[in-house]
Design an enzyme around this catalytic site. Structure first.
Site, mmCIF file in Angstrom:
data_model
loop_
_atom_site.group_PDB
_atom_site.id
_atom_site.type_symbol
_atom_site.label_atom_id
_atom_site.label_comp_id
_atom_site.label_asym_id
_atom_site.label_seq_id
_atom_site.Cartn_x
_atom_site.Cartn_y
_atom_site.Cartn_z
ATOM 1 N N LYS A 21 0.825 -1.265 0.116
ATOM 2 C CA LYS A 21 -0.080 -0.094 -0.103
ATOM 3 C C LYS A 21 0.784 1.336 -0.006
ATOM 4 O O LYS A 21 0.766 2.397 -0.737
ATOM 5 C CB LYS A 21 -0.803 -0.109 1.217
ATOM 6 C CG LYS A 21 -1.623 -1.068 1.190
ATOM 7 C CD LYS A 21 -2.635 -1.098 2.666
ATOM 8 C CE LYS A 21 -1.996 -1.255 3.986
ATOM 9 N NZ LYS A 21 -1.227 -2.364 4.473
ATOM 10 N N ARG A 135 11.725 -5.285 5.092
ATOM 11 C CA ARG A 135 11.489 -3.842 4.792
ATOM 12 C C ARG A 135 12.530 -3.086 5.448
ATOM 13 O O ARG A 135 12.577 -3.394 6.665
ATOM 14 C CB ARG A 135 10.201 -3.549 5.076
ATOM 15 C CG ARG A 135 9.969 -1.985 5.032
ATOM 16 C CD ARG A 135 8.599 -1.451 5.348
ATOM 17 N NE ARG A 135 7.841 -2.252 6.615
ATOM 18 C CZ ARG A 135 6.495 -1.953 6.422
ATOM 19 N NH1 ARG A 135 5.757 -1.507 5.493
ATOM 20 N NH2 ARG A 135 5.836 -2.737 7.362
ATOM 21 N N ARG A 168 11.097 -1.268 11.022
ATOM 22 C CA ARG A 168 10.294 -0.844 12.024
ATOM 23 C C ARG A 168 9.982 -2.031 13.121
ATOM 24 O O ARG A 168 10.269 -3.167 12.880
ATOM 25 C CB ARG A 168 8.910 -0.728 11.340
ATOM 26 C CG ARG A 168 8.632 0.466 10.850
ATOM 27 C CD ARG A 168 7.360 0.616 9.645
ATOM 28 N NE ARG A 168 6.271 -0.278 10.154
ATOM 29 C CZ ARG A 168 4.927 -0.108 9.339
ATOM 30 N NH1 ARG A 168 4.940 0.430 8.442
ATOM 31 N NH2 ARG A 168 4.004 -0.832 10.018
ATOM 32 N N ARG A 179 -0.590 -8.416 13.425
ATOM 33 C CA ARG A 179 -1.140 -7.141 12.520
ATOM 34 C C ARG A 179 -2.101 -8.010 11.369
ATOM 35 O O ARG A 179 -3.132 -7.639 10.928
ATOM 36 C CB ARG A 179 -0.004 -6.828 11.709
ATOM 37 C CG ARG A 179 0.682 -5.776 12.578
ATOM 38 C CD ARG A 179 2.158 -5.259 12.481
ATOM 39 N NE ARG A 179 2.006 -4.597 11.212
ATOM 40 C CZ ARG A 179 3.167 -4.467 10.300
ATOM 41 N NH1 ARG A 179 4.168 -5.236 10.757
ATOM 42 N NH2 ARG A 179 3.105 -3.810 9.076
HETATM 43 P P1 AP5 Z 1 4.864 -1.443 1.845
HETATM 44 O O1 AP5 Z 1 4.572 -0.759 0.536
HETATM 45 O O2 AP5 Z 1 5.227 -0.653 2.938
HETATM 46 O O3 AP5 Z 1 3.608 -2.389 2.348
HETATM 47 P P2 AP5 Z 1 2.104 -1.690 3.289
HETATM 48 O O4 AP5 Z 1 1.138 -2.473 2.687
HETATM 49 O O5 AP5 Z 1 2.338 -0.421 3.130
HETATM 50 O O6 AP5 Z 1 2.643 -2.219 4.567
HETATM 51 P P3 AP5 Z 1 2.560 -1.981 6.059
HETATM 52 O O7 AP5 Z 1 3.115 -2.815 6.846
HETATM 53 O O8 AP5 Z 1 3.263 -0.443 6.075
HETATM 54 O O9 AP5 Z 1 1.041 -1.893 6.330
HETATM 55 P P4 AP5 Z 1 0.280 -1.745 7.617
HETATM 56 O O10 AP5 Z 1 -0.883 -1.406 7.019
HETATM 57 O O11 AP5 Z 1 0.705 -2.837 8.564
HETATM 58 O O12 AP5 Z 1 1.236 -0.538 8.145
HETATM 59 P P5 AP5 Z 1 0.775 0.938 8.808
HETATM 60 O O13 AP5 Z 1 1.901 2.102 8.784
HETATM 61 O O14 AP5 Z 1 -0.288 1.469 8.022
HETATM 62 O O15 AP5 Z 1 5.840 -2.531 1.573
HETATM 63 C C1 AP5 Z 1 6.193 -3.495 2.405
HETATM 64 C C2 AP5 Z 1 7.488 -4.215 2.151
HETATM 65 O O16 AP5 Z 1 7.539 -4.722 0.843
HETATM 66 C C3 AP5 Z 1 8.651 -2.988 1.708
HETATM 67 O O17 AP5 Z 1 9.934 -3.323 1.925
HETATM 68 C C4 AP5 Z 1 8.438 -2.830 0.084
HETATM 69 O O18 AP5 Z 1 9.617 -2.371 -0.690
HETATM 70 C C5 AP5 Z 1 8.128 -4.242 -0.383
HETATM 71 N N1 AP5 Z 1 7.343 -4.379 -1.399
HETATM 72 C C6 AP5 Z 1 6.242 -3.539 -1.918
HETATM 73 N N2 AP5 Z 1 5.731 -3.793 -2.913
HETATM 74 C C7 AP5 Z 1 6.476 -4.740 -3.628
HETATM 75 C C8 AP5 Z 1 6.314 -5.587 -4.477
HETATM 76 N N3 AP5 Z 1 5.359 -5.489 -5.570
HETATM 77 N N4 AP5 Z 1 7.108 -6.581 -4.797
HETATM 78 C C9 AP5 Z 1 8.186 -6.785 -3.828
HETATM 79 N N5 AP5 Z 1 8.264 -6.111 -2.968
HETATM 80 C C10 AP5 Z 1 7.289 -5.115 -2.544
HETATM 81 O O19 AP5 Z 1 0.111 0.773 10.232
HETATM 82 C C11 AP5 Z 1 1.112 0.354 11.353
HETATM 83 C C12 AP5 Z 1 0.268 0.649 12.554
HETATM 84 O O20 AP5 Z 1 -0.344 1.867 12.743
HETATM 85 C C13 AP5 Z 1 -0.943 -0.443 12.643
HETATM 86 O O21 AP5 Z 1 -0.474 -1.534 12.922
HETATM 87 C C14 AP5 Z 1 -2.001 0.319 13.791
HETATM 88 O O22 AP5 Z 1 -1.430 0.017 14.954
HETATM 89 C C15 AP5 Z 1 -1.808 1.746 13.331
HETATM 90 N N6 AP5 Z 1 -2.532 2.414 12.330
HETATM 91 C C16 AP5 Z 1 -2.506 2.694 11.254
HETATM 92 N N7 AP5 Z 1 -3.372 3.214 10.594
HETATM 93 C C17 AP5 Z 1 -4.406 3.030 11.444
HETATM 94 C C18 AP5 Z 1 -5.763 3.126 11.408
HETATM 95 N N8 AP5 Z 1 -6.593 3.753 10.103
HETATM 96 N N9 AP5 Z 1 -6.672 2.753 12.283
HETATM 97 C C19 AP5 Z 1 -5.988 2.187 13.404
HETATM 98 N N10 AP5 Z 1 -4.770 1.921 13.612
HETATM 99 C C20 AP5 Z 1 -3.962 2.395 12.610
#
Ligand code: AP5
Length: 227
Positions: A21, A135, A168, A179
């Site tokens: 994402k 990552r 992270r 998660r």
């Molecule tokens: P990346 O692009 O970072 O993936 P992502 O889907 O964004 O994964 P996240 O782990 O960031 O999502 P998340 O939803 O758990 O975390 P968030 O920060 O939102 O890619 C991941 C890796 O894969 C990278 O190394 C990248 O290079 C690689 N990659 C990407 N695409 C690829 C491809 N096509 N091929 C190969 N490699 C690839 O949330 C963190 C925490 O914050 C949550 O757990 C929660 O506690 C809190 N939080 C955030 N938002 C909310 C909300 N709306 N409500 C409540 N709590 C929230």
């Protein structure tokens, strides 16, 4: 090429942790020249600044649970009311619960921000875990790398600004499992919610990042053409 008059709508990336994402949202926001709004990044910034909100969110994020809706909604409402969101913006990690999605619908309608386009990114669990454990993120500009798929030119340093690359704290395997469970229980129901609204498109996110971006841009440009 995307149309010159811009995105003019909210784009929402929906998918499990590691689906890509953030990677895709950064790229789409860059292509259209609109803000990339990651609630995860906003929360991590509060944590690193040690604000009251950050102190509340830190232990929840470290466990892999979701931060309460009212905290996230307050942050988002303030951000999308700013003028730079008038021509569209790209959400990454929001909404993540039904109450968040319902509130977002209300805000979008009240501010006349346009019908959202929701991209549901699908990737199998084994691939998600490999991506998350590999990552690394730039501590200065936030650029996302991966030890397996997108390594930096110089180990441990960002290609753009030389910033230190960090892992992270929630990318440990035990927290990743929490998660993924939170996603299944609280966020996955949004797929049916947005499908019913007729605004959701599935995207196979298992290919390399550039291929996924081409798929995403194809969907967004078809949606623009149909408007
Ligand atoms: P990346 O692009 O970072 O993936 P992502 O889907 O964004 O994964 P996240 O782990 O960031 O999502 P998340 O939803 O758990 O975390 P968030 O920060 O939102 O890619 C991941 C890796 O894969 C990278 O190394 C990248 O290079 C690689 N990659 C990407 N695409 C690829 C491809 N096509 N091929 C190969 N490699 C690839 O949330 C963190 C925490 O914050 C949550 O757990 C929660 O506690 C809190 N939080 C955030 N938002 C909310 C909300 N709306 N409500 C409540 N709590 C929230």
């Amino acid at each position: 090429m995307p149309p010159a008059d811009g995105l003019k709508r909210p784009v929402i990336f929906l998918g499990p942790p590691g689906a890509g994402k953030g990677t895709q949202a950064q790229e789409v926001a860059r292509i259209y020249g609109v803000p990339h709004l990651s609630t995860g990044d906003m929360l991590r910034e509060h944590v690193s600044r040690g604000t009251a909100l950050g102190l509340k969110a830190k232990p929840i994020m470290e466990r892999g649970d979701l931060v309460p809706d009212e905290i996230v909604l307050g942050m988002v409402e303030e951000r999308i009311a700013r003028p730079d969101c008038r021509n569209g913006f790209v959400f990454d990690g929001f909404p993540r619960t039904l109450p968040q999605a319902e509130k977002l619908d209300e805000i979008i309608t009240a501010l006349h921000l346009g019908r959202p386009a929701v991209l549901h990114v699908i990737v199998d669990a084994n691939r998600l875990i490999r991506r998350l454990t590999g990552r690394r993120t730039c501590s200065v500009g936030g650029e996302i790398y991966n030890l397996h798929h997108r390594p930096p030119k110089v180990p441990g340093r960002c290609d753009n600004d030389g910033g230190e690359l960090i892992q992270r704290p929630d990318d440990r395997e035990d927290v990743i499992q929490e998660r993924l469970a939170a996603y299944e229980q609280l966020t996955k129901p949004l797929v049916a919610y947005y499908r019913r609204e007729g605004v959701l498109e599935d995207v196979d996110g298992s290919a390399d990042a550039q291929t996924v971006t081409r798929r995403v841009m194809g969907i967004l440009m078809r949606a623009e053409a149909a408007r």
